[in-house]
Design a protein around this motif. Structure first.
Motif, PDB file in Angstrom:
ATOM      1  N   GLY A  19       0.931  -1.454   0.285  1.00 31.46           N
ATOM      2  CA  GLY A  19       0.178   0.060  -0.177  1.00 31.46           C
ATOM      3  C   GLY A  19       0.850   1.533  -0.262  1.00 31.46           C
ATOM      4  N   ARG A  20       1.920   1.419   0.803  1.00 31.45           N
ATOM      5  CA  ARG A  20       2.899   2.327   0.403  1.00 31.45           C
ATOM      6  C   ARG A  20       3.321   2.674  -0.237  1.00 31.45           C
ATOM      7  NH1 ARG A  20       4.132   0.088   5.894  1.00 31.45           N
ATOM      8  NH2 ARG A  20       6.113  -0.714   4.961  1.00 31.45           N
ATOM      9  N   ARG A  21       3.790   1.725  -1.428  1.00 33.00           N
ATOM     10  CA  ARG A  21       3.992   1.048  -2.753  1.00 33.00           C
ATOM     11  C   ARG A  21       3.620   2.606  -3.160  1.00 33.00           C
ATOM     12  NH1 ARG A  21       5.378  -3.816  -4.479  1.00 33.00           N
ATOM     13  NH2 ARG A  21       7.182  -3.816  -1.853  1.00 33.00           N
ATOM     14  N   MET A  22       2.506   1.601  -3.877  1.00 34.91           N
ATOM     15  CA  MET A  22       1.572   2.532  -4.387  1.00 34.91           C
ATOM     16  C   MET A  22       1.304   3.708  -4.451  1.00 34.91           C
ATOM     17  SD  MET A  22      -2.024   3.157  -5.556  1.00 34.91           S
ATOM     18  CE  MET A  22      -2.741   2.863  -3.673  1.00 34.91           C
ATOM     19  N   ALA A  23       0.978   4.430  -2.920  1.00 31.22           N
ATOM     20  CA  ALA A  23       0.102   5.300  -2.476  1.00 31.22           C
ATOM     21  C   ALA A  23       1.598   6.294  -3.117  1.00 31.22           C
ATOM     22  CB  ALA A  23       0.524   5.530  -1.344  1.00 31.22           C
ATOM     23  N   GLY A  24       3.002   5.557  -2.828  1.00 31.89           N
ATOM     24  CA  GLY A  24       3.718   6.392  -3.331  1.00 31.89           C
ATOM     25  C   GLY A  24       4.005   6.681  -5.036  1.00 31.89           C
ATOM     26  N   ARG A  25       4.047   5.794  -5.857  1.00 32.97           N
ATOM     27  CA  ARG A  25       3.720   5.862  -7.334  1.00 32.97           C
ATOM     28  C   ARG A  25       2.600   7.288  -7.305  1.00 32.97           C
ATOM     29  NH1 ARG A  25       3.566   0.106  -8.054  1.00 32.97           N
ATOM     30  NH2 ARG A  25       5.610   0.108  -7.529  1.00 32.97           N
ATOM     31  N   HIS A  26       1.324   7.201  -6.353  1.00 38.01           N
ATOM     32  CA  HIS A  26       0.133   7.762  -7.362  1.00 38.01           C
ATOM     33  C   HIS A  26      -0.567   8.861  -5.881  1.00 38.01           C
ATOM     34  CE1 HIS A  26      -0.643   4.585 -10.341  1.00 38.01           C
ATOM     35  NE2 HIS A  26      -0.245   3.394  -9.666  1.00 38.01           N
ATOM     36  N   THR A  27       0.428   9.381  -5.162  1.00 36.02           N
ATOM     37  CA  THR A  27       0.038  10.013  -4.661  1.00 36.02           C
ATOM     38  C   THR A  27      -0.052  10.929  -4.910  1.00 36.02           C
ATOM     39  OG1 THR A  27       2.510  10.143  -3.497  1.00 36.02           O
ATOM     40  CG2 THR A  27       1.079  12.066  -2.658  1.00 36.02           C
ATOM     41  N   GLY A  28      -0.156  12.037  -6.511  1.00 40.19           N
ATOM     42  CA  GLY A  28      -1.255  13.174  -6.702  1.00 40.19           C
ATOM     43  C   GLY A  28      -2.819  12.838  -7.093  1.00 40.19           C
ATOM     44  N   LYS A  29      -3.010  11.528  -7.490  1.00 37.92           N
ATOM     45  CA  LYS A  29      -3.716  11.198  -7.927  1.00 37.92           C
ATOM     46  C   LYS A  29      -4.562  10.574  -7.046  1.00 37.92           C
ATOM     47  CE  LYS A  29      -2.138   8.706 -12.169  1.00 37.92           C
ATOM     48  NZ  LYS A  29      -1.491   7.517 -12.269  1.00 37.92           N
TER      49      LYS A  29
END
Length: 68
Positions: A19-29
């Motif tokens: 979840g942290r990895r995904m959130a890091g990639r898609h922070t702006g979205k």
């Protein structure tokens, strides 16, 4: 003050490594989606002012199908 549902969802995402990895990639979205959701909730509350007090799974009694 109750915590918004979107905040608990994002908080849950941040607890797992994936979840942290995904959130890091898609922070702006995620930020844009959160902002859009909050704006939508505010507009819905402005359209229907009486609904804000009735939130919850049992906001009003369900119709049982019986006629009285």
């Amino acid at each position: 003050m109750p915590l918004p549902r979107i905040a608990t969802l994002i908080g849950g995402l941040l607890l797992s490594r994936g979840g942290r990895r995904m959130a890091g990639r898609h922070t702006g979205k995620l930020a844009l989606a959160t902002l859009a959701f909050q704006l939508w909730e505010q507009r819905q509350a402005a359209k229907h002012p009486g609904r804000a007090a009735r939130k919850g799974p049992h906001a009003r009694p369900r119709w049982s199908g019986r006629r009285s």
